[in-house]
Write a protein that holds these residues in place. Structure first.
Motif, short mmCIF file in Angstrom:
data_model
loop_
_atom_site.label_atom_id
_atom_site.label_comp_id
_atom_site.label_asym_id
_atom_site.label_seq_id
_atom_site.Cartn_x
_atom_site.Cartn_y
_atom_site.Cartn_z
N LEU A 18 0.84 -1.20 0.00
CA LEU A 18 0.00 0.00 0.00
C LEU A 18 0.87 1.25 0.00
CD1 LEU A 18 -2.64 -1.05 2.70
CD2 LEU A 18 -3.05 -0.85 0.25
N ASP A 19 0.49 2.27 -0.80
CA ASP A 19 1.21 3.54 -0.71
C ASP A 19 0.80 4.24 0.58
OD1 ASP A 19 -1.23 5.00 -1.14
OD2 ASP A 19 -1.01 4.70 -3.29
N GLU A 20 1.47 5.32 0.91
CA GLU A 20 1.27 5.97 2.20
C GLU A 20 -0.17 6.41 2.42
OE1 GLU A 20 3.00 9.79 4.78
OE2 GLU A 20 3.96 9.21 2.88
N LYS A 27 -6.17 2.21 7.69
CA LYS A 27 -6.23 2.32 9.15
C LYS A 27 -7.50 3.05 9.58
CE LYS A 27 -1.98 3.94 10.10
NZ LYS A 27 -0.83 4.27 10.98
N PHE A 28 -7.95 3.99 8.76
CA PHE A 28 -9.20 4.70 9.06
C PHE A 28 -10.38 3.72 9.05
CE2 PHE A 28 -13.01 6.77 7.35
CZ PHE A 28 -13.24 7.72 8.34
N HIS A 29 -10.43 2.86 8.02
CA HIS A 29 -11.54 1.90 7.92
C HIS A 29 -11.48 0.83 9.01
CE1 HIS A 29 -13.52 3.34 4.35
NE2 HIS A 29 -12.40 3.29 3.62
N LEU A 30 -10.29 0.54 9.52
CA LEU A 30 -10.16 -0.46 10.58
C LEU A 30 -10.82 0.01 11.88
CD1 LEU A 30 -6.50 -1.76 10.06
CD2 LEU A 30 -8.62 -3.05 9.75
N GLN A 31 -11.15 1.32 11.96
CA GLN A 31 -11.84 1.85 13.13
C GLN A 31 -13.36 1.89 12.95
OE1 GLN A 31 -9.89 5.64 14.48
NE2 GLN A 31 -8.45 5.22 12.80
N ASP A 32 -13.82 1.48 11.75
CA ASP A 32 -15.24 1.60 11.39
C ASP A 32 -16.06 0.45 11.98
OD1 ASP A 32 -17.69 1.93 10.26
OD2 ASP A 32 -16.98 2.05 8.19
N ARG A 33 -16.83 0.74 13.03
CA ARG A 33 -17.63 -0.29 13.67
C ARG A 33 -18.82 -0.71 12.80
NH1 ARG A 33 -16.66 -1.96 18.54
NH2 ARG A 33 -15.12 -0.89 19.83
N THR A 34 -19.25 0.15 11.90
CA THR A 34 -20.34 -0.21 10.98
C THR A 34 -19.88 -1.33 10.05
OG1 THR A 34 -21.14 2.07 11.02
CG2 THR A 34 -21.95 0.65 9.26
N LEU A 35 -18.62 -1.26 9.63
CA LEU A 35 -18.06 -2.26 8.72
C LEU A 35 -17.60 -3.51 9.46
CD1 LEU A 35 -16.97 -3.08 5.89
CD2 LEU A 35 -14.86 -1.86 6.48
N LEU A 36 -16.89 -3.31 10.57
CA LEU A 36 -16.24 -4.44 11.24
C LEU A 36 -16.88 -4.85 12.56
CD1 LEU A 36 -12.51 -3.35 10.69
CD2 LEU A 36 -13.87 -4.93 9.33
N GLU A 37 -17.90 -4.10 12.98
CA GLU A 37 -18.61 -4.41 14.22
C GLU A 37 -17.62 -4.52 15.39
OE1 GLU A 37 -20.84 -7.89 13.20
OE2 GLU A 37 -22.34 -6.75 12.10
N ASP A 38 -17.65 -5.59 16.16
CA ASP A 38 -16.81 -5.67 17.35
C ASP A 38 -15.34 -5.98 17.02
OD1 ASP A 38 -17.32 -8.19 16.43
OD2 ASP A 38 -17.68 -9.08 18.40
N GLN A 39 -15.03 -6.14 15.72
CA GLN A 39 -13.64 -6.37 15.33
C GLN A 39 -12.88 -5.06 15.07
OE1 GLN A 39 -14.28 -9.06 11.95
NE2 GLN A 39 -13.45 -10.73 13.17
N ALA A 40 -13.57 -3.94 15.12
CA ALA A 40 -12.94 -2.64 14.86
C ALA A 40 -11.89 -2.31 15.93
CB ALA A 40 -14.00 -1.55 14.80
#
Length: 645
Positions: A18-20, A27-40
């Motif tokens: 991944l480029d910078e 990393k922004f999406h990894l905080q998304d509870r809508t996408l990842l629920e309790d895995q965020a």
């Protein structure tokens, strides 16, 4: 990018590629509870992490496989399809093993496991309509989906047909199990799914995604990745005839959304590059044929002579009982021929074993298939305490089984809930001779369903229901309907096969006396029903029709003739896992083996050609009967499987 060696390596490579800016977005999406629920993850957990640090953090938190799935979810949202493909490869490879283990463990949990003894099934390819004069040829399972043969007509569709009890469902289960063990189609299919047409109605939602989740037994199954290469999928649709009775009108019974989903698979409207194997009874072929393009038809013939005897030896753990049973069966041409059908062979073995356990002699020899089922049912029904049949237990159980079967046939149902059994005053746990139980997972709950041990039992009790119903006009209406159906098919290319229910009734109508029937089942056939049976018999005597199992017997005789002429036949046989190991446990099921050794093949030829040695076993056989038997044993004739009117 060079291929990664394992999921951990693939995850690290994907993050490092991944480029910078893309890395920040991930990393922004990894905080998304809508996408990842309790895995965020939280912002603090991600702050300052490099690609290597993030890979370590994800693996520590989720484990390597789940970490790959989490990153895969985010990459899909970011539309980085090249990286998605690279990671999907590892996710899919891993899930293939998870699914294989699921198939193996599922079979281990079955009440009656398929595994273990060498018992052989014969499969023959039916001639195409374009070359009807083509000689019958045997086939192996591997050849059904030969990876080396590319067809211009697209991925193969195989229709595996056979009458009730010929072993289609057991064969389907064994195919999936052998694939999961790496024995069948190694490296050819990523997934082999066995879809029971009778059970598909239990799908919570009629979608392809839900079908795959149901097959995998996993709500988190990577369905998108599974479908990414449809040419590496094989769907086995077992029991097409149980989706829609061939003589019923669609607009009358209707079809469920789940059934429509399967028909979309068959018509190639879904996953057109996948391979299909469809099992069915012959009666449903006409409906099925209209959905198919360029199918390959294969017929299951059942057991060879040698394998019939091997089945008896595997069923009876006591050698003396096995010898007594096979000697009794050998003593009747009709009974011996009937045991070519694995389902009937099981019924005969179960009946004989119970008689021996009770210390009873085999007083009567069944003269047709209906007699075999009547003997089994009368043996396993609860006994009456009183001699005059006034006790209701036996009668109430019989009537309950009859009404349950009839209700199921009427509404195209083959699975019943415990409430259905209570409605008919039946206790599933005490009727294991007639009913099988199945546990299904519904969320966190387990739900129990019941079915008749085999479809032929449901058809038998359906036939019996006409004899015990208070509405005595129903038999006349149904028999007339069956006669009209056969007359409508006259001159058509249809099968013209009598339904199994009506075949049972026709055999009952040909009985000279109903006294034995009254004795076995403790109720009398009313005069009006007796007259309807007589009318039905007279009508059927004037109509040309086929009976269930006639085709298997005829094709088997043709196969015997070819063997006697030294025409090489390869066969599909049943094999035992780790066959060179001695096992204490003996299974009563048959399984699949794909070829015979030269020695075994010679043994088969000798057994088929030299069957005449059995001709002298019947002490009271007439000279003419012995002569007919010798003719049949040489493969030049056919013993009729019916009672003459």
């Amino acid at each position: 990018m060079a291929l990664a060696r394992n999921p951990r390596d693939a995850l690290l490579r994907a993050l490092c590629n991944l480029d910078e800016n893309s890395f920040k977005i991930l990393k922004f999406h990894l905080q998304d509870r809508t996408l990842l629920e309790d895995q965020a993850l939280t912002r603090g957990e991600l702050e300052g992490l490099s690609p290597v640090g993030l890979a370590n953090q994800l693996i520590l938190r989720y484990g390597v496989q789940e970490a790959v799935r989490v990153v895969l979810k985010v990459l899909k949202v970011m539309h980085l399809l090249e990286l998605v493909d690279q990671l999907s490869h590892f996710c899919l490879n891993d899930y293939r093993e998870i699914y294989r283990e699921h198939v193996r463990s599922l079979e281990e949990r079955q009440e009656e496991q398929i595994s273990c003894n060498y018992v052989q099934l014969l499969l023959v390819a039916k001639p195409s309509s374009e070359s009807p004069e083509q000689e019958l040829r045997s086939v192996t399972l591997e050849a059904l989906f030969d990876a080396g043969e590319k067809s211009a007509q697209g991925p193969p569709i195989v229709v595996l047909q056979g009458s009730a009890g010929t072993g289609k469902t057991t064969l389907a289960r064994k195919m999936v199990l052998d694939w999961a063990r790496g024995v069948l189609y190694p490296g050819q299919f990523d997934y082999v799914f066995n879809v029971s047409c009778r059970e598909v109605v239990l799908l919570p939602e009629p979608t392809l995604t839900q079908l795959l989740i149901w097959c995998c037994g996993d709500s988190k199954a990577p369905t998108t990745e599974i479908c990414r290469q449809p040419e590496r999928l094989l769907f086995i649709l077992d029991g097409y005839d149980e989706l829609q009775r061939p003589f019923a009108r669609l607009n009358r019974l209707g079809s469920s959304p789940a059934e429509d989903l399967l028909r979309c698979l068959i018509r190639r409207e879904l996953l057109p590059k996948s391979s299909l194997l469809i099992t069915t009874r012959p009666l449903a072929l006409q409906n099925l044929q209209s959905l198919l393009k360029h199918p390959c038809h294969v017929h299951v013939l059942g057991f060879s002579d040698t394998e019939r005897e091997r089945y008896f030896s595997s069923y009876f753990t006591d050698e003396e009982q096995a010898k007594k049973a096979i000697d009794f069966v050998r003593g009747s041409d009709i009974l011996y021929q009937a045991c070519q059908v694995p389902g009937i062979c099981w019924v005969v073995c179960s009946w004989l074993k119970r008689q021996m356990e009770r210390g009873k002699e085999f007083s009567e020899t069944p003269s047709n298939g209906t007699d075999i089922f009547m003997a089994y049912v009368s043996t396993f029904l609860p006994p009456n305490d009183s001699e005059d049949c006034s006790e209701l237990t036996r009668d109430s159980v019989l009537r309950g089984l009859c009404t349950l079967a009839a209700e199921g046939i009427q509404h195209q149902r083959f699975l019943f809930e415990e409430a259905d059994l209570r409605k008919h005053s039946l206790d599933g746990l005490s009727l294991t001779a007639f009913l099988s139980s199945h546990d299904y997972q519904e969320g966190l709950d387990t739900k129990k369903f019941y079915s008749f041990r085999h479809i032929s039992f449901q058809e038998f009790f359906h036939a019996m229901s006409y004899l015990v119903k208070e509405d005595q006009s129903q038999l006349g209406r149904e028999s007339l309907r069956e006669v009209n159906r056969l007359l409508e098919e006259k001159g058509q290319t249809g099968n013209k096969e009598l339904t199994l229910t009506m075949q049972f009734l026709l055999d009952i109508s040909r009985k000279e006396s109903s006294s034995n029937f009254d004795l076995n089942f403790c109720f009398k056939i009313s005069p009006s029903i007796s007259q309807d049976l007589k009318n039905f018999k007279e009508q059927m005597n004037s109509i040309k029709h086929n009976r269930t199992w006639d085709l298997e017997f005829t094709l088997y005789e043709s196969t015997v003739k070819n063997l006697a002429r030294s025409v090489h036949l390869s066969k599909v046989s049943l094999k035992m896992e780790h066959s060179n190991e001695k096992k204490a446990h003996r299974s009563r099921f048959f399984s699949v083996k794909t070829s015979l050794s030269d020695a075994e093949e010679e043994e088969q030829k000798r057994a088929l050609v030299d069957k005449g040695s059995r001709a002298g076993t019947q002490k009271k056989a007439s000279e003419e009967k012995t002569k007919k038997r010798g003719t049949r044993d040489k493969g030049t004739g056919s013993t009729e499987w019916r009672e003459q009117s």
